[in-house]
Design an enzyme around this catalytic site. Structure first.
Site, PDB file in Angstrom:
ATOM      1  N   GLU A 203       0.849  -1.202   0.000  1.00 57.33           N
ATOM      2  CA  GLU A 203       0.000   0.000   0.000  1.00 57.33           C
ATOM      3  C   GLU A 203       0.876   1.240   0.000  1.00 57.33           C
ATOM      4  OE1 GLU A 203      -1.993  -0.196   3.696  1.00 57.33           O
ATOM      5  OE2 GLU A 203      -3.159  -1.937   3.101  1.00 57.33           O
TER       6      GLU A 203
ATOM      7  N   LYS B 247       2.226   4.539   1.685  1.00 59.79           N
ATOM      8  CA  LYS B 247       2.361   5.043   3.057  1.00 59.79           C
ATOM      9  C   LYS B 247       2.001   6.522   3.020  1.00 59.79           C
ATOM     10  CE  LYS B 247       5.455   5.039   7.017  1.00 59.79           C
ATOM     11  NZ  LYS B 247       5.022   6.309   7.525  1.00 59.79           N
TER      12      LYS B 247
ATOM     13  N   ASP C 114       1.235  10.221   3.932  1.00 61.22           N
ATOM     14  CA  ASP C 114       1.918  11.145   4.831  1.00 61.22           C
ATOM     15  C   ASP C 114       0.903  12.094   5.463  1.00 61.22           C
ATOM     16  OD1 ASP C 114       3.953  12.314   6.145  1.00 61.22           O
ATOM     17  OD2 ASP C 114       4.704  13.464   4.438  1.00 61.22           O
TER      18      ASP C 114
ATOM     19  N   TYR D 147      -6.925  -0.037   7.788  1.00 61.51           N
ATOM     20  CA  TYR D 147      -6.733  -1.055   8.817  1.00 61.51           C
ATOM     21  C   TYR D 147      -8.040  -1.275   9.564  1.00 61.51           C
ATOM     22  CZ  TYR D 147      -3.779  -3.459  12.367  1.00 61.51           C
ATOM     23  OH  TYR D 147      -3.176  -4.360  13.190  1.00 61.51           O
TER      24      TYR D 147
ATOM     25  N   LYS E 233      10.734   3.515   2.985  1.00 58.06           N
ATOM     26  CA  LYS E 233      10.646   4.972   2.872  1.00 58.06           C
ATOM     27  C   LYS E 233      11.362   5.446   1.622  1.00 58.06           C
ATOM     28  CE  LYS E 233       9.789   6.868   7.080  1.00 58.06           C
ATOM     29  NZ  LYS E 233       9.364   8.061   7.556  1.00 58.06           N
TER      30      LYS E 233
ATOM     31  N   CYS F   7      16.751  45.936  11.604  1.00 57.99           N
ATOM     32  CA  CYS F   7      16.195  45.716  10.270  1.00 57.99           C
ATOM     33  C   CYS F   7      17.290  45.919   9.216  1.00 57.99           C
ATOM     34  CB  CYS F   7      15.052  46.690  10.028  1.00 57.99           C
ATOM     35  SG  CYS F   7      14.424  46.606   8.345  1.00 57.99           S
TER      36      CYS F   7
ATOM     37  N   CYS G 235      16.144  49.319   7.230  1.00 53.60           N
ATOM     38  CA  CYS G 235      15.982  50.657   7.816  1.00 53.60           C
ATOM     39  C   CYS G 235      16.626  50.774   9.193  1.00 53.60           C
ATOM     40  CB  CYS G 235      14.504  51.039   7.873  1.00 53.60           C
ATOM     41  SG  CYS G 235      13.599  50.108   9.106  1.00 53.60           S
TER      42      CYS G 235
ATOM     43  N   CYS H  10      10.185  44.057  11.879  1.00 54.33           N
ATOM     44  CA  CYS H  10      10.599  45.447  11.941  1.00 54.33           C
ATOM     45  C   CYS H  10       9.347  46.287  12.181  1.00 54.33           C
ATOM     46  CB  CYS H  10      11.269  45.843  10.621  1.00 54.33           C
ATOM     47  SG  CYS H  10      11.391  47.632  10.431  1.00 54.33           S
TER      48      CYS H  10
ATOM     49  N   CYS I  75       9.865  51.836   6.523  1.00 52.39           N
ATOM     50  CA  CYS I  75      10.803  50.804   6.074  1.00 52.39           C
ATOM     51  C   CYS I  75      10.515  50.477   4.603  1.00 52.39           C
ATOM     52  CB  CYS I  75      10.609  49.595   6.989  1.00 52.39           C
ATOM     53  SG  CYS I  75      11.586  48.177   6.530  1.00 52.39           S
TER      54      CYS I  75
HETATM   55  S1  IVH Z   1      -0.305   0.222   8.945  1.00 49.11           S
HETATM   56  C1  IVH Z   1       0.442  -1.981  12.881  1.00 49.11           C
HETATM   57  N1  IVH Z   1      -0.601   1.320   6.564  1.00 49.11           N
HETATM   58  O1  IVH Z   1       2.570   5.299   9.091  1.00 49.11           O
HETATM   59  C2  IVH Z   1       0.488  -1.315  11.581  1.00 49.11           C
HETATM   60  N2  IVH Z   1       0.249   2.674   8.321  1.00 49.11           N
HETATM   61  O2  IVH Z   1       5.176   4.983  10.379  1.00 49.11           O
HETATM   62  C3  IVH Z   1      -0.164  -0.003  11.598  1.00 49.11           C
HETATM   63  N3  IVH Z   1       0.690   5.013   7.675  1.00 49.11           N
HETATM   64  O3  IVH Z   1       1.363   4.696  12.344  1.00 49.11           O
HETATM   65  C4  IVH Z   1       0.104   0.900  10.487  1.00 49.11           C
HETATM   66  N4  IVH Z   1       0.042   4.806   5.584  1.00 49.11           N
HETATM   67  O4  IVH Z   1       0.085   6.400  10.803  1.00 49.11           O
HETATM   68  C5  IVH Z   1      -0.207   1.507   7.841  1.00 49.11           C
HETATM   69  N5  IVH Z   1      -0.974   2.174   4.435  1.00 49.11           N
HETATM   70  C6  IVH Z   1      -0.576   2.346   5.699  1.00 49.11           C
HETATM   71  C7  IVH Z   1      -0.111   3.602   6.163  1.00 49.11           C
HETATM   72  C8  IVH Z   1       0.312   3.720   7.497  1.00 49.11           C
HETATM   73  C9  IVH Z   1       0.509   5.641   6.516  1.00 49.11           C
HETATM   74  C10 IVH Z   1       1.221   5.644   8.908  1.00 49.11           C
HETATM   75  C11 IVH Z   1       0.507   5.229  10.165  1.00 49.11           C
HETATM   76  C12 IVH Z   1       1.560   4.526  10.976  1.00 49.11           C
HETATM   77  C13 IVH Z   1       2.807   5.178  10.477  1.00 49.11           C
HETATM   78  C14 IVH Z   1       4.021   4.333  10.770  1.00 49.11           C
END
Ligand code: IVH
Length: 666
Positions: free
Chosen positions: A112, A114, A116, A225, A311, A405, A408, A423, A429
Site C-alpha cells: 500500500e 504510506k 503522509d 486497517y 521509505k 532591520c 531601515c 521590523c 521601512c
Molecule cells: S499500517 C500496525 N498502513 O505510518 C500497523 N500505516 O510509520 C499499523 N501510515 O502509524 C500501520 N500509511 O500512521 C499503515 N498504508 C498504511 C499507512 C500507514 C501511513 C502511517 C501510520 C503509521 C505510520 C508508521
C-alpha cells in the site's frame, strides 16, 4: 411530535445514502442544489427540535462544536508504529524474517501507499461513527470526534447490512495538495507565515478547537486497517475490500504481491508516480496478507513483525552555506534565506533554501561555511535538514540573528508566542512600503495592469510614491521621464490605474492590507458595514458581531484605524475617487442561494455579467471573483477560459450551466 422525529430520521438517512452514492460510487441521484436543500431542511428542523437531532447527522459536517480541551481516551488496541527500511537489502532481510517466522509456509504480501498524514482511529458502533481518536502516545490519544466528522469522505453512518456491532478502522487524515496551496496563498494575503507542509497543516487543523474552521479546511482521509473481534475477514486484502464495500475511503492503489520482486516493482512504480497523487506519501507499506499469519508473527514492543515500511529517499545533496540574507516582507516579518554554493538537486540547480525563522537557525545550529544537507520534498523551495559537523571549521561561530532591520536599521521586535522577528517601522521601512503597494495592485485586490514590482521600485527610487494611494496622482509627465518608460507603457500604466478605480469596495478593503483581513474577511466586513466610514467607527463589540469575525481580526482592524498614517492614506483614496462603499444594492428577491458562493465565467445567453452577478446577490448568494477551494459553484458560460475550468475541476468546485443556475432560482 413523533412525526418530526421520524422526519429528521428519514432525512438523515436519505442524506447519508446520497453522500454514500456521491463519494463511493460517483453517482449524483439528485442535483447539488436539491441536495443542499435537503441539508438545509434538516438543519432547520434540528435547530427547532434539538432533542431529535441524531449524533451522526450529516449537518455535523459543517462543524460548529467548540472543544476547549480534548478528552483523552485509551485505545482499545495500542496504536503502534512501523519499522522503516530504505533499501532492497533491508526488505530482503524482512522477507527472510517473515519466512522464518512462518516456518516456510506459503504467504503473500499486500503493498500500500504510506500516506503522509495524521494517524486516526475511528470507532463504529452499530454502523455509527461514535469516536475519532488521535494516536497520541499510542496508548491513549485525543478525542477529536467533532473535527473528524467534518471530513466529507468519512461516513458518519454506514448503511451496509451485516456489519460487526463494534469495530475500529484506522487510517490517515491528510490535507490534499490543492487545499494546502490555496490555504497558504490565503495566509500570505493576511500576512501570516505559510504552513510548512500538508502534514503539519492537517495535524494543526485536527487540533483546532472550533470544528467549523476545520470544516472549511477540507481535509480528506484514507483508511487502511480494520480491527475488532470476530471480524468477517481472514486477510488484509479482504479487510480492504470490506472497508470499501462498507463505504470507507480506501485508496485503490493497493496491490497483492506474491513475490518480493513484485514488491520491488510496486516500489519503483510509485517512486515515479508519487508526485501525481493528490496527497503526499512518504513510502510504501508492505503487509503480510493472511490475518492468521499476522497473528502468528505478532508484534515486538513497538512494531508489528508482519508489516514494514519502505521509505522513499527525499532527494538530498550536500553543499556549503555561503551566507544568510534577510528579507523583510509587507508586514515587517524578517525571513532568513540561506545562500548556498550552487548544487544540483532533483534536476534543478539549487542556490537558496528557506530557513523560516530564527528558531530554525538555532535548532540546526547553522553557521556560515558549514556543509549542509539540502532536501527537496513535495514543496517548491528546498530546505536545509542538517549540518555535517565533521566538516565544520575550527573557528566557526554560531549565527547571531539580526537585531536591526537590514533595510531601515530599526530595532527588531518579537511578539510573544510568535516565531518571527519583525521590523516595527511600518511606515518608514522601504520593503514594507513597497510590499504594501505590491499587495494593493495585485489581481485579487485592485488588479492594476501595466505596473509590476519593478515599476514600484522605480517609483520609490524617484520619490513618486510613498503609499499605494499616490498611484492615483501620478501624471504622464512624471512617468515619461523614467527609465524604461515610453509613451506606450506610460499610457498603459495610467489606464490600468484609472480602470482600477471601479474595483468594488471589498477589493479596496482587501488591498489596504490590514493584517488578518484576507479577501474573504474583507468581503464579510464590507457586506456587514457597507462602507469604509462605518467600518472605521465600529467598536470591537460591533466588529465581532459581523459574521465570521473574531477578536483577533477585530483588534487588528481597530488598531489599523487608530494610526494617523492609515487615516491619511484613506483620505487620499477618497480624494482619488475609489469605491469605498457598497453599491446602492440590489433588491433582495429570495434567500434560495443563502450560504452558497459563486464564480461566474464566460458569456451568458439570458443575462449580462452584471445581471447575473446581481441575480446571485439578490437571492442571497455570494459572488467571488476567482476560483478557489472555497467556491461552491462555477457558473460556466460560453467561451469560458480553459484554465479556470481546469482549476475548478481540480479543486472539486461544482460546475453548473446557465440553465442549472436558472433552475436553482426556481
Ligand atoms: S499500517 C500496525 N498502513 O505510518 C500497523 N500505516 O510509520 C499499523 N501510515 O502509524 C500501520 N500509511 O500512521 C499503515 N498504508 C498504511 C499507512 C500507514 C501511513 C502511517 C501510520 C503509521 C505510520 C508508521
Amino acid at each position: 411530535m413523533v412525526n418530526i422525529q421520524e422526519k429528521i430520521r428519514v432525512l438523515t438517512d436519505r442524506i447519508h445514502h446520497l453522500n454514500h452514492q456521491y463519494y463511493q460510487n460517483s453517482i449524483s441521484e439528485i442535483s447539488d442544489f436539491e441536495f443542499d436543500g435537503l441539508l438545509k431542511e434538516l438543519a432547520n428542523l434540528e435547530k427547532q427540535y434539538p432533542e431529535f437531532a441524531l449524533s451522526h447527522s450529516p449537518t455535523q459536517r459543517v462543524g460548529g462544536t467548540v472543544t476547549k480541551e480534548f478528552k483523552q481516551v485509551g485505545h482499545q488496541y495500542p496504536m503502534l508504529s512501523l519499522g522503516n527500511t530504505y533499501s532492497r537489502e533491508e526488505l530482503q532481510e524482512f522477507d527472510e524474517r517473515v519466512r522464518k517466522g512462518l516456518e516456510g509456509a506459503h504467504f503473500e504480501y499486500v503493498c500500500e501507499l504510506k500516506i503522509d498524514g495524521v494517524a486516526i482511529s475511528l470507532i463504529y458502533e452499530n454502523g455509527i461513527l461514535v469516536q475519532a481518536i488521535t494516536r497520541g502516545d499510542g496508548v491513549k490519544g485525543d478525542d477529536v470526534t467533532a473535527n473528524a466528522k467534518t471530513i466529507k469522505s468519512l461516513p458518519l453512518k454506514l448503511s451496509h447490512k451485516d456489519l460487526p456491532p463494534w469495530f475500529e478502522v484506522r487510517g490517515e487524515i491528510v490535507m490534499p495538495f490543492a487545499v494546502f496551496d490555496a490555504l497558504n496563498l490565503e495566509r500570505e494575503d493576511i500576512g501570516e507565515q505559510p504552513m510548512a507542509n500538508p502534514r503539519n497543516a492537517a495535524s494543526g487543523t485536527m487540533k483546532m478547537q472550533d470544528s467549523a474552521v476545520v470544516a472549511q479546511r477540507k481535509l480528506d482521509c484514507y483508511l487502511y486497517y480494520l480491527l475488532g473481534e470476530n471480524l468477517p475477514s481472514s486477510s488484509h486484502q479482504e479487510s480492504l475490500q470490506l472497508l470499501t464495500d462498507w463505504g470507507f475511503p480506501v485508496s485503490k492503489t493497493w496491490k497483492k504481491c506474491e513475490k518480493l520482486e513484485d514488491v520491488f516493482q510496486f516500489i519503483e512504480h510509485w517512486d515515479k508516480e508519487r508526485f501525481s497523487l493528490p496527497m503526499g506519501i512518504d513510502g510504501i507499506v508492505i503487509k503480510v496478507n493472511s490475518i492468521s499469519q499476522q497473528q502468528e508473527l505478532g508484534f515486538t514492543a513497538k512494531i508489528p513483525r508482519w508489516a514494514i515500511s519502505y521509505k522513499y529517499k527525499a532527494e538530498s545533496a550536500t553543499t556549503v552555506l555561503e551566507s544568510i540574507s534577510y528579507q523583510v516582507g509587507r508586514t515587517g516579518a524578517v525571513t532568513p534565506v540561506a545562500n548556498l554554493k550552487p548544487v544540483q538537486l532533483a534536476g534543478t540547480k539549487v542556490k537558496r533554501a528557506s530557513l523560516h525563522n530564527a528558531d530554525e537557525i538555532q535548532r540546526l545550529d547553522l553557521r556560515i561555511g558549514d556543509y549542509v544537507h539540502v532536501e527537496k520534498g513535495g514543496e517548491i523551495i528546498p530546505k536545509i535538514t542538517g549540518v555535517d559537523l565533521s566538516k565544520r571549521g575550527l573557528f566557526s561561530k554560531p549565527t547571531e540573528f539580526l537585531t536591526e532591520c537590514p533595510d531601515c536599521q530599526t530595532r527588531l521586535l518579537r511578539n510573544e508566542g510568535e516565531a518571527a522577528w519583525y521590523c516595527p517601522n511600518e511606515y518608514g521601512c522601504p520593503p514594507q512600503l513597497k510590499g504594501k503597494v505590491e499587495h494593493f495592485i495585485q489581481r485579487k485586490a485592485m488588479n492594476i495592469d501595466g505596473i509590476g514590482a519593478e515599476t514600484i521600485d522605480l517609483l520609490f527610487e524617484n520619490k513618486l510614491l510613498i503609499d499605494a494611494a499616490d498611484l492615483y496622482f501620478l501624471t504622464y509627465e512624471q512617468l515619461i521621464g523614467l527609465e524604461r518608460f515610453a509613451d506606450k507603457s506610460v499610457k498603459k500604466a495610467l489606464s490600468g490605474i484609472e480602470k482600477s478605480k471601479s474595483q468594488p469596495f471589498p477589493k479596496v478593503l482587501f488591498g489596504m492590507g490590514i493584517r488578518f483581513v484576507g479577501a474573504t474577511v474583507a468581503e464579510k466586513l464590507a457586506e456587514h458595514f457597507q462602507s469604509l466610514d462605518n467600518l472605521r467607527i465600529a467598536s470591537t463589540e460591533q466588529l465581532v458581531q459581523a459574521p465570521e469575525i473574531g477578536e483577533k481580526i477585530a483588534w487588528s482592524v481597530m488598531g489599523y484605524f487608530q494610526r494617523p498614517e492609515s487615516i491619511a492614506f484613506i483620505e487620499k483614496l477618497k480624494a482619488a475617487g475609489l469605491q469605498l462603499e457598497m453599491p446602492a444594492g440590489v433588491e433582495p428577491e429570495s434567500e434560495v442561494l443563502l450560504g452558497m458562493s459563486f464564480v461566474i465565467s464566460g458569456v451568458f445567453a439570458s443575462f449580462s455579467r452584471e445581471e447575473l452577478q446581481d441575480k446571485i446577490k439578490a437571492n442571497g448568494g455570494k459572488l467571488i471573483s476567482s476560483v478557489s477551494a472555497k467556491v461552491d459553484y462555477l457558473v460556466a458560460g460560453e467561451n469560458m477560459g480553459p484554465a479556470k475550468l481546469e482549476k475548478a475541476q481540480r479543486l472539486g468546485v461544482k460546475i453548473i450551466s446557465e440553465q442549472d443556475f436558472i433552475s436553482m432560482l426556481g
